[in-house]
Design a protein around this motif. Structure first.
Motif, PDB file in Angstrom:
ATOM      1  N   MET A   1       0.852  -1.169   0.000  1.00 31.62           N
ATOM      2  CA  MET A   1       0.000   0.000   0.000  1.00 31.62           C
ATOM      3  C   MET A   1       0.898   1.232   0.000  1.00 31.62           C
ATOM      4  O   MET A   1       1.795   1.333   0.805  1.00 31.62           O
ATOM      5  CB  MET A   1      -0.887  -0.017   1.252  1.00 31.62           C
ATOM      6  CG  MET A   1      -1.903   1.083   1.293  1.00 31.62           C
ATOM      7  SD  MET A   1      -3.192   0.886   2.560  1.00 31.62           S
ATOM      8  CE  MET A   1      -2.630  -0.372   3.632  1.00 31.62           C
ATOM      9  N   GLN A   2       0.642   2.110  -0.922  1.00 40.39           N
ATOM     10  CA  GLN A   2       1.451   3.316  -0.990  1.00 40.39           C
ATOM     11  C   GLN A   2       1.207   4.176   0.234  1.00 40.39           C
ATOM     12  O   GLN A   2       0.143   4.181   0.804  1.00 40.39           O
ATOM     13  CB  GLN A   2       1.121   4.105  -2.246  1.00 40.39           C
ATOM     14  CG  GLN A   2       1.609   3.448  -3.501  1.00 40.39           C
ATOM     15  CD  GLN A   2       1.337   4.326  -4.708  1.00 40.39           C
ATOM     16  OE1 GLN A   2       0.644   5.321  -4.623  1.00 40.39           O
ATOM     17  NE2 GLN A   2       1.893   3.931  -5.822  1.00 40.39           N
ATOM     18  N   ASN A   3       2.216   4.933   0.584  1.00 42.37           N
ATOM     19  CA  ASN A   3       2.135   5.779   1.759  1.00 42.37           C
ATOM     20  C   ASN A   3       2.231   7.257   1.372  1.00 42.37           C
ATOM     21  O   ASN A   3       2.621   8.080   2.160  1.00 42.37           O
ATOM     22  CB  ASN A   3       3.260   5.393   2.728  1.00 42.37           C
ATOM     23  CG  ASN A   3       2.956   5.798   4.145  1.00 42.37           C
ATOM     24  OD1 ASN A   3       1.843   6.198   4.466  1.00 42.37           O
ATOM     25  ND2 ASN A   3       3.941   5.708   4.995  1.00 42.37           N
ATOM     26  N   THR A   4       1.880   7.567   0.117  1.00 39.85           N
ATOM     27  CA  THR A   4       1.942   8.951  -0.335  1.00 39.85           C
ATOM     28  C   THR A   4       0.766   9.734   0.225  1.00 39.85           C
ATOM     29  O   THR A   4      -0.271   9.168   0.563  1.00 39.85           O
ATOM     30  CB  THR A   4       1.921   9.027  -1.869  1.00 39.85           C
ATOM     31  OG1 THR A   4       0.667   8.517  -2.335  1.00 39.85           O
ATOM     32  CG2 THR A   4       3.062   8.253  -2.489  1.00 39.85           C
ATOM     33  N   ALA A  67     -10.390  -4.666  -1.190  1.00 40.39           N
ATOM     34  CA  ALA A  67     -10.230  -3.811  -2.373  1.00 40.39           C
ATOM     35  C   ALA A  67     -11.086  -2.554  -2.295  1.00 40.39           C
ATOM     36  O   ALA A  67     -10.801  -1.576  -2.982  1.00 40.39           O
ATOM     37  CB  ALA A  67     -10.588  -4.589  -3.633  1.00 40.39           C
ATOM     38  N   ALA A  68     -12.105  -2.541  -1.456  1.00 38.29           N
ATOM     39  CA  ALA A  68     -12.928  -1.337  -1.299  1.00 38.29           C
ATOM     40  C   ALA A  68     -12.160  -0.229  -0.588  1.00 38.29           C
ATOM     41  O   ALA A  68     -12.519   0.941  -0.704  1.00 38.29           O
ATOM     42  CB  ALA A  68     -14.198  -1.667  -0.519  1.00 38.29           C
ATOM     43  N   LEU A  69     -11.104  -0.584   0.120  1.00 36.87           N
ATOM     44  CA  LEU A  69     -10.331   0.392   0.890  1.00 36.87           C
ATOM     45  C   LEU A  69      -8.986   0.747   0.279  1.00 36.87           C
ATOM     46  O   LEU A  69      -8.526   1.876   0.418  1.00 36.87           O
ATOM     47  CB  LEU A  69     -10.081  -0.124   2.310  1.00 36.87           C
ATOM     48  CG  LEU A  69     -11.305  -0.332   3.183  1.00 36.87           C
ATOM     49  CD1 LEU A  69     -10.897  -0.956   4.511  1.00 36.87           C
ATOM     50  CD2 LEU A  69     -12.022   0.966   3.402  1.00 36.87           C
ATOM     51  N   VAL A  70      -8.328  -0.196  -0.343  1.00 35.02           N
ATOM     52  CA  VAL A  70      -6.966   0.021  -0.818  1.00 35.02           C
ATOM     53  C   VAL A  70      -6.851  -0.278  -2.305  1.00 35.02           C
ATOM     54  O   VAL A  70      -7.563  -1.127  -2.831  1.00 35.02           O
ATOM     55  CB  VAL A  70      -5.941  -0.818  -0.030  1.00 35.02           C
ATOM     56  CG1 VAL A  70      -5.891  -0.382   1.427  1.00 35.02           C
ATOM     57  CG2 VAL A  70      -6.242  -2.291  -0.118  1.00 35.02           C
ATOM     58  N   LEU A  71      -5.922   0.394  -2.957  1.00 34.60           N
ATOM     59  CA  LEU A  71      -5.714   0.213  -4.386  1.00 34.60           C
ATOM     60  C   LEU A  71      -4.749  -0.925  -4.696  1.00 34.60           C
ATOM     61  O   LEU A  71      -4.943  -1.682  -5.624  1.00 34.60           O
ATOM     62  CB  LEU A  71      -5.168   1.498  -5.016  1.00 34.60           C
ATOM     63  CG  LEU A  71      -6.124   2.672  -5.057  1.00 34.60           C
ATOM     64  CD1 LEU A  71      -5.419   3.909  -5.608  1.00 34.60           C
ATOM     65  CD2 LEU A  71      -7.334   2.350  -5.897  1.00 34.60           C
ATOM     66  N   GLU A  72      -3.676  -1.039  -3.924  1.00 35.73           N
ATOM     67  CA  GLU A  72      -2.628  -1.992  -4.241  1.00 35.73           C
ATOM     68  C   GLU A  72      -2.677  -3.191  -3.295  1.00 35.73           C
ATOM     69  O   GLU A  72      -2.005  -3.239  -2.286  1.00 35.73           O
ATOM     70  CB  GLU A  72      -1.260  -1.312  -4.156  1.00 35.73           C
ATOM     71  CG  GLU A  72      -1.093  -0.229  -5.192  1.00 35.73           C
ATOM     72  CD  GLU A  72       0.297   0.352  -5.210  1.00 35.73           C
ATOM     73  OE1 GLU A  72       1.187  -0.215  -4.565  1.00 35.73           O
ATOM     74  OE2 GLU A  72       0.475   1.348  -5.902  1.00 35.73           O
TER      75      GLU A  72
END
Length: 76
Positions: A1-4, A67-72
């Protein structure tokens, strides 16, 4: 999960929208996730990241796919 920052804000806004759609109060949701109310507020505001462990707990508590919460998903 990206942290940007943009990803934190998107994830936090999504988490808040889902929580509110299910009628769950922030304090009750924080308790279900075993975190403080203020930490959840920071996640929802995009100031703190939604960790992989918390993402799984949140998805389970809301009864939605991860997948409803995170993209990766591959890094979660």
């Amino acid at each position: 999960m990206q942290n940007t920052e943009p990803e934190r804000k998107r994830t936090g806004a999504t988490l808040r929208a889902l929580r509110e759609a299910y009628g769950i109060r922030q304090g009750a949701f924080a308790t279900a996730l075993e975190i403080s109310h203020s930490y959840l507020a920071n996640i929802e505001a995009g100031r703190k990241p939604l960790t992989p462990e918390l993402a799984r707990k949140a998805a389970d508590a809301l009864g939605v796919p991860l997948a409803a919460l995170v993209l990766e998903l591959e890094t979660v």
